[in-house]
Design a protein around this motif. Structure first.
Motif, short mmCIF file in Angstrom:
data_model
loop_
_atom_site.label_atom_id
_atom_site.label_comp_id
_atom_site.label_asym_id
_atom_site.label_seq_id
_atom_site.Cartn_x
_atom_site.Cartn_y
_atom_site.Cartn_z
N SER A 165 -17.45 -7.67 -3.60
CA SER A 165 -16.34 -7.71 -4.55
C SER A 165 -15.37 -6.56 -4.29
O SER A 165 -14.16 -6.72 -4.46
N ASN A 166 -15.88 -5.41 -3.85
CA ASN A 166 -14.98 -4.31 -3.47
C ASN A 166 -14.07 -4.76 -2.35
O ASN A 166 -12.87 -4.51 -2.35
N MET A 167 -14.67 -5.43 -1.41
CA MET A 167 -13.90 -5.90 -0.25
C MET A 167 -12.93 -7.00 -0.64
O MET A 167 -11.78 -7.01 -0.21
N ALA A 168 -13.37 -7.91 -1.51
CA ALA A 168 -12.52 -9.04 -1.90
C ALA A 168 -11.25 -8.55 -2.59
O ALA A 168 -10.16 -9.08 -2.36
N ALA A 169 -11.38 -7.50 -3.41
CA ALA A 169 -10.22 -6.98 -4.13
C ALA A 169 -9.16 -6.51 -3.14
O ALA A 169 -7.96 -6.71 -3.34
N ASN A 170 -9.59 -5.89 -2.05
CA ASN A 170 -8.63 -5.42 -1.04
C ASN A 170 -8.06 -6.57 -0.23
O ASN A 170 -6.88 -6.58 0.11
N LEU A 171 -8.92 -7.54 0.07
CA LEU A 171 -8.47 -8.65 0.92
C LEU A 171 -7.43 -9.53 0.26
O LEU A 171 -6.57 -10.09 0.94
N VAL A 172 -7.49 -9.62 -1.08
CA VAL A 172 -6.54 -10.48 -1.79
C VAL A 172 -5.10 -10.15 -1.39
O VAL A 172 -4.28 -11.03 -1.17
N PHE A 173 -4.81 -8.85 -1.28
CA PHE A 173 -3.43 -8.46 -1.02
C PHE A 173 -3.15 -8.23 0.47
O PHE A 173 -2.05 -7.85 0.84
#
Ligand code: ZN
Length: 267
Positions: A165-173
């Motif tokens: 989820s840490n990674m997903a938050a960054n990947l979104v943008f």
């Protein structure tokens, strides 16, 4: 080379643990290691961060309307193992995004730039396309193939979900690949038409983007950074739309305009 071996090893582990291939509804089988409940758990964690950093529009009537259009699309979406949720971010930016697990956000600035329900359906359906084709999950798998995936396979699920989820938050943008974006456009047109909407809504919205690119480029900064050029997207959609022969497609300009009045003078 090492990466290749590791991938092979993970695939073998995956076969053993029974999480191997998923029928995506896209006429292809794919290796998805992250299960749907894990994907939803990741999305729910990312929501907390997104909603801490962005203001969610508190207008139940307008949010209810966006949700109504979204649920119409969800009914025809081939991915049925998750619930779809729609919210509005209170910002003048023109953008929309989807988190893993079916959580879709549209910016107030995007709504204010539209003038009918078919355009709204097109934008929501594009985002639904990302979720249905599991673009977020696949991007996470690619980005974190050694760390969190081995945690998943070794059944340390809590650790894996926190890492992912840490990674997903960054990947979104950071955005998806060009191929994923074109695929989301294609799926978006497909879902919109299946739900009865005029697929020209997507082209009309792209025309709006082109006008805004000239007049207010600042509002489109993230969208343009994370998506292929609007002209390329128009070209692909035009050829897809010419083969669609459906009558009485929904545009619903009057209701849309009445709803959007709530945003007037806000952005
Ligand atoms: Zn997209």
């Amino acid at each position: 080379m090492l990466k290749k071996y590791l991938l092979f090893f993970i695939l073998i582990l995956c076969q053993i643990s029974g999480c191997a291939t998923v029928q995506t509804g896209l006429d292809r089988q794919e290796n998805i290691f992250i299960t749907t409940p894990q994907e939803v758990a990741i999305g729910e964690k990312v929501i907390q961060q997104i909603e801490k950093e962005n203001k969610i529009l508190n207008n139940p009537v307008l949010t209810g309307y966006v949700n109504k259009v979204g649920q119409k699309l969800a009914e025809v979406c081939f991915r049925r193992d998750i619930d779809y949720h729609f919210k509005i971010i209170d910002s003048e930016m023109i953008n929309a995004f989807a988190l893993p697990g079916g959580f879709i956000y549209v910016y107030g600035g995007a709504l204010a730039a539209m003038d009918n329900e078919a355009q709204l359906a097109a934008v929501l359906a594009h985002e639904m396309g990302h979720v249905a084709a599991r673009h977020g999950v696949k991007q996470l798998q690619k980005a974190q193939i050694y760390g969190a995936l081995s945690s998943i396979l070794l059944k340390d699920e809590k650790k894996a979900i926190a890492e992912l989820s840490n990674m997903a938050a960054n990947l979104v943008f950071l955005g998806y690949s060009r191929e994923a974006e074109f695929e989301a456009d294609k799926l978006g047109v497909h879902f919109a038409v299946q739900a009865g909407y005029d697929p020209k809504g997507m082209l009309e919205f792209f025309d709006k983007l082109k006008q805004k690119e000239k007049k207010e480029p600042g509002k489109l900064e993230v969208l343009l950074r994370t998506h292929p050029s609007t002209s390329e997207r128009i070209g692909k959609i035009e050829s897809q739309i010419t083969v669609i022969e459906k009558q009485d497609l929904i545009r619903n300009e009057a209701e849309f305009k009445a709803m959007i009045k709530r945003l007037e003078e806000r952005y």
